[in-house]
Design a protein around this motif. Structure first.
Motif, PDB file in Angstrom:
ATOM      1  N   ILE A  10       0.753  -1.067  -0.216  1.00 42.73           N
ATOM      2  CA  ILE A  10      -0.203  -0.031   0.112  1.00 42.73           C
ATOM      3  C   ILE A  10       1.211   1.023  -0.502  1.00 42.73           C
ATOM      4  N   GLU A  11       1.706   1.183   0.680  1.00 42.48           N
ATOM      5  CA  GLU A  11       2.656   2.403   1.143  1.00 42.48           C
ATOM      6  C   GLU A  11       2.915   2.704  -0.624  1.00 42.48           C
ATOM      7  N   ILE A  12       3.792   1.728  -1.071  1.00 47.02           N
ATOM      8  CA  ILE A  12       4.733   1.592  -2.455  1.00 47.02           C
ATOM      9  C   ILE A  12       3.703   2.592  -3.070  1.00 47.02           C
ATOM     10  N   GLN A  13       2.552   1.922  -3.165  1.00 49.82           N
ATOM     11  CA  GLN A  13       0.781   2.095  -4.411  1.00 49.82           C
ATOM     12  C   GLN A  13       1.245   3.402  -4.141  1.00 49.82           C
ATOM     13  N   GLU A  14       0.969   3.924  -3.349  1.00 47.70           N
ATOM     14  CA  GLU A  14       0.754   5.403  -2.561  1.00 47.70           C
ATOM     15  C   GLU A  14       1.892   6.238  -2.834  1.00 47.70           C
ATOM     16  N   VAL A  51      13.619   3.086  -2.409  1.00 46.31           N
ATOM     17  CA  VAL A  51      14.253   1.487  -2.445  1.00 46.31           C
ATOM     18  C   VAL A  51      12.932   0.760  -1.457  1.00 46.31           C
ATOM     19  N   ALA A  52      13.029  -0.170  -2.874  1.00 43.84           N
ATOM     20  CA  ALA A  52      11.089  -1.123  -2.422  1.00 43.84           C
ATOM     21  C   ALA A  52      12.126  -2.342  -2.958  1.00 43.84           C
ATOM     22  N   LYS A  53      11.806  -3.751  -1.593  1.00 43.92           N
ATOM     23  CA  LYS A  53      11.959  -4.998  -2.982  1.00 43.92           C
ATOM     24  C   LYS A  53      11.195  -4.518  -4.374  1.00 43.92           C
ATOM     25  N   ASN A  54      11.809  -5.304  -5.402  1.00 46.98           N
ATOM     26  CA  ASN A  54      12.476  -5.182  -6.106  1.00 46.98           C
ATOM     27  C   ASN A  54      10.880  -6.957  -6.907  1.00 46.98           C
ATOM     28  N   THR A  58       8.068  -5.073  -9.111  1.00 53.34           N
ATOM     29  CA  THR A  58       7.583  -5.702  -9.636  1.00 53.34           C
ATOM     30  C   THR A  58       5.481  -5.807  -9.732  1.00 53.34           C
ATOM     31  N   ARG A  59       5.186  -6.786  -8.831  1.00 58.13           N
ATOM     32  CA  ARG A  59       4.172  -7.298  -8.350  1.00 58.13           C
ATOM     33  C   ARG A  59       3.069  -5.928  -8.856  1.00 58.13           C
ATOM     34  N   ILE A  60       3.699  -4.786  -7.812  1.00 55.44           N
ATOM     35  CA  ILE A  60       2.431  -3.546  -7.839  1.00 55.44           C
ATOM     36  C   ILE A  60       2.308  -3.255  -9.228  1.00 55.44           C
ATOM     37  N   LEU A  61       3.631  -2.436  -9.851  1.00 55.45           N
ATOM     38  CA  LEU A  61       3.297  -1.847 -11.603  1.00 55.45           C
ATOM     39  C   LEU A  61       2.673  -2.973 -12.501  1.00 55.45           C
ATOM     40  N   ARG A  62       3.008  -4.379 -12.431  1.00 53.24           N
ATOM     41  CA  ARG A  62       2.395  -5.236 -12.959  1.00 53.24           C
ATOM     42  C   ARG A  62       0.902  -5.043 -12.757  1.00 53.24           C
ATOM     43  N   GLU A  63       0.358  -5.454 -11.651  1.00 51.90           N
ATOM     44  CA  GLU A  63      -0.750  -5.159 -11.223  1.00 51.90           C
ATOM     45  C   GLU A  63      -1.467  -4.518 -12.166  1.00 51.90           C
ATOM     46  N   SER A  64      -1.059  -2.783 -11.818  1.00 54.35           N
ATOM     47  CA  SER A  64      -1.577  -1.043 -12.659  1.00 54.35           C
ATOM     48  C   SER A  64      -1.825  -0.940 -13.774  1.00 54.35           C
ATOM     49  N   ARG A  65      -0.705  -2.144 -14.441  1.00 56.47           N
ATOM     50  CA  ARG A  65      -0.129  -2.859 -15.755  1.00 56.47           C
ATOM     51  C   ARG A  65       0.379  -1.555 -16.465  1.00 56.47           C
ATOM     52  N   ARG A  66       1.469  -1.132 -15.771  1.00 59.56           N
ATOM     53  CA  ARG A  66       2.149  -0.077 -15.822  1.00 59.56           C
ATOM     54  C   ARG A  66       4.130  -1.073 -16.742  1.00 59.56           C
ATOM     55  N   TRP A  71       9.506  -7.340 -18.780  1.00 52.84           N
ATOM     56  CA  TRP A  71      10.564  -6.657 -17.884  1.00 52.84           C
ATOM     57  C   TRP A  71      10.997  -6.868 -16.680  1.00 52.84           C
ATOM     58  N   THR A  72      12.113  -7.392 -16.529  1.00 53.28           N
ATOM     59  CA  THR A  72      12.354  -7.979 -14.705  1.00 53.28           C
ATOM     60  C   THR A  72      12.957  -6.868 -14.380  1.00 53.28           C
ATOM     61  N   LEU A  73      13.421  -6.173 -13.062  1.00 57.05           N
ATOM     62  CA  LEU A  73      13.868  -5.416 -11.846  1.00 57.05           C
ATOM     63  C   LEU A  73      14.738  -6.863 -11.353  1.00 57.05           C
ATOM     64  N   LYS A  74      15.452  -6.491 -11.114  1.00 59.70           N
ATOM     65  CA  LYS A  74      17.079  -7.804  -9.945  1.00 59.70           C
ATOM     66  C   LYS A  74      17.552  -6.652  -9.876  1.00 59.70           C
ATOM     67  N   GLY A  75      18.737  -7.497  -8.698  1.00 60.45           N
ATOM     68  CA  GLY A  75      19.598  -6.125  -8.115  1.00 60.45           C
ATOM     69  C   GLY A  75      19.228  -5.280  -6.898  1.00 60.45           C
ATOM     70  N   GLN A  76      20.035  -4.592  -7.166  1.00 58.70           N
ATOM     71  CA  GLN A  76      19.879  -3.509  -5.633  1.00 58.70           C
ATOM     72  C   GLN A  76      19.400  -2.426  -6.768  1.00 58.70           C
ATOM     73  N   VAL A  77      17.952  -2.469  -7.104  1.00 57.17           N
ATOM     74  CA  VAL A  77      17.594  -1.277  -7.526  1.00 57.17           C
ATOM     75  C   VAL A  77      16.718  -0.058  -6.795  1.00 57.17           C
ATOM     76  N   ALA A  78      16.476   1.109  -7.023  1.00 53.33           N
ATOM     77  CA  ALA A  78      15.927   1.927  -6.389  1.00 53.33           C
ATOM     78  C   ALA A  78      14.859   2.922  -8.098  1.00 53.33           C
ATOM     79  N   ALA A  79      13.702   2.655  -7.632  1.00 52.16           N
ATOM     80  CA  ALA A  79      12.543   3.986  -8.515  1.00 52.16           C
ATOM     81  C   ALA A  79      12.987   5.335  -8.026  1.00 52.16           C
ATOM     82  N   ILE A  80      12.774   6.218  -9.013  1.00 47.67           N
ATOM     83  CA  ILE A  80      12.755   7.538  -8.904  1.00 47.67           C
ATOM     84  C   ILE A  80      11.552   8.138  -9.922  1.00 47.67           C
ATOM     85  N   ALA A  81      10.795   9.370  -9.070  1.00 55.36           N
ATOM     86  CA  ALA A  81       9.296   9.364  -9.332  1.00 55.36           C
ATOM     87  C   ALA A  81       9.021  10.826  -9.027  1.00 55.36           C
ATOM     88  N   HIS A  82       8.395  11.197  -9.244  1.00 55.47           N
ATOM     89  CA  HIS A  82       7.644  12.815  -9.192  1.00 55.47           C
ATOM     90  C   HIS A  82       8.483  13.728  -9.847  1.00 55.47           C
TER      91      HIS A  82
END
Length: 174
Positions: A10-14, A51-54, A58-66, A71-82
């Motif tokens: 929920i936190e990642i989705q928000e 930083v979030a668990k890959n 991945t699950r949240i982005l696939r559920e939202s069809r984005r 695409w797979t996220l592997k290793g130490q991945v950070a996301a930048i948004a906003h």
């Protein structure tokens, strides 16, 4: 799903909600103080790095069809948004030039996936302020030309009168 995982999801989705883009970077090898510096630089343009668990991301982005299935996220991945995507990509480009890390993996823009090269090309685009300045210049150009054209007859008259006055002074002097 365990309550902790549900809360994290929920936190990642928000966090991702309302952002038109997401850039993914591999931050392995980046020291903690460097990562903090990157976050501060991104925050200056309204972008946030997280930083979030890959698997959860991945699950949240696939559920939202984005995120597409390939695409797979592997290793130490950070996301930048906003914030401003162009400004964030420019900051990331300058940061990589300075510290040689993190590595840009790609991103998402609305519902379109971006390769690493496409995401890196965003840093070459003009900033919002530059584009607004160019637009203002384009909007002002016709008005400037109109004023110039409308004022030319009066300028020509003034030049003619000045030349005539000079001619009269020259004739009176002789």
């Amino acid at each position: 799903m365990r309550p902790e995982k549900k809360f994290l999801s929920i936190e990642i989705q928000e966090w991702l909600e309302g952002s038109a883009y997401i850039l993914f970077v591999a931050y392995s090898g980046l020291r903690a103080e460097e990562f903090r510096e990157l976050r501060q630089r991104l925050a200056s343009v309204g972008a946030r790095c997280r930083v979030a668990k890959n698997q959860a991301l991945t699950r949240i982005l696939r559920e939202s069809r984005r995120l597409p299935e390939e695409w797979t996220l592997k290793g130490q991945v950070a996301a930048i948004a906003h914030g401003d995507m162009i400004a964030a990509s420019k900051i990331l480009k300058n940061f990589v030039a300075e510290f040689t890390r993190p590595k840009l993996l790609g991103g998402l823009l609305d519902d379109r996936t971006l390769s690493a090269a496409e995401a890196a090309a965003l840093a070459e685009l003009p900033s919002r302020e530059e584009l607004l300045g160019k637009l203002l210049g384009l909007l002002q150009a016709p008005a400037t030309r109109l004023v110039s054209v409308l004022s030319e007859p009066s300028r020509a008259l003034a030049r003619t009168l000045a030349a005539h006055e000079k001619q009269q002074e020259g004739a009176a002097a002789t």
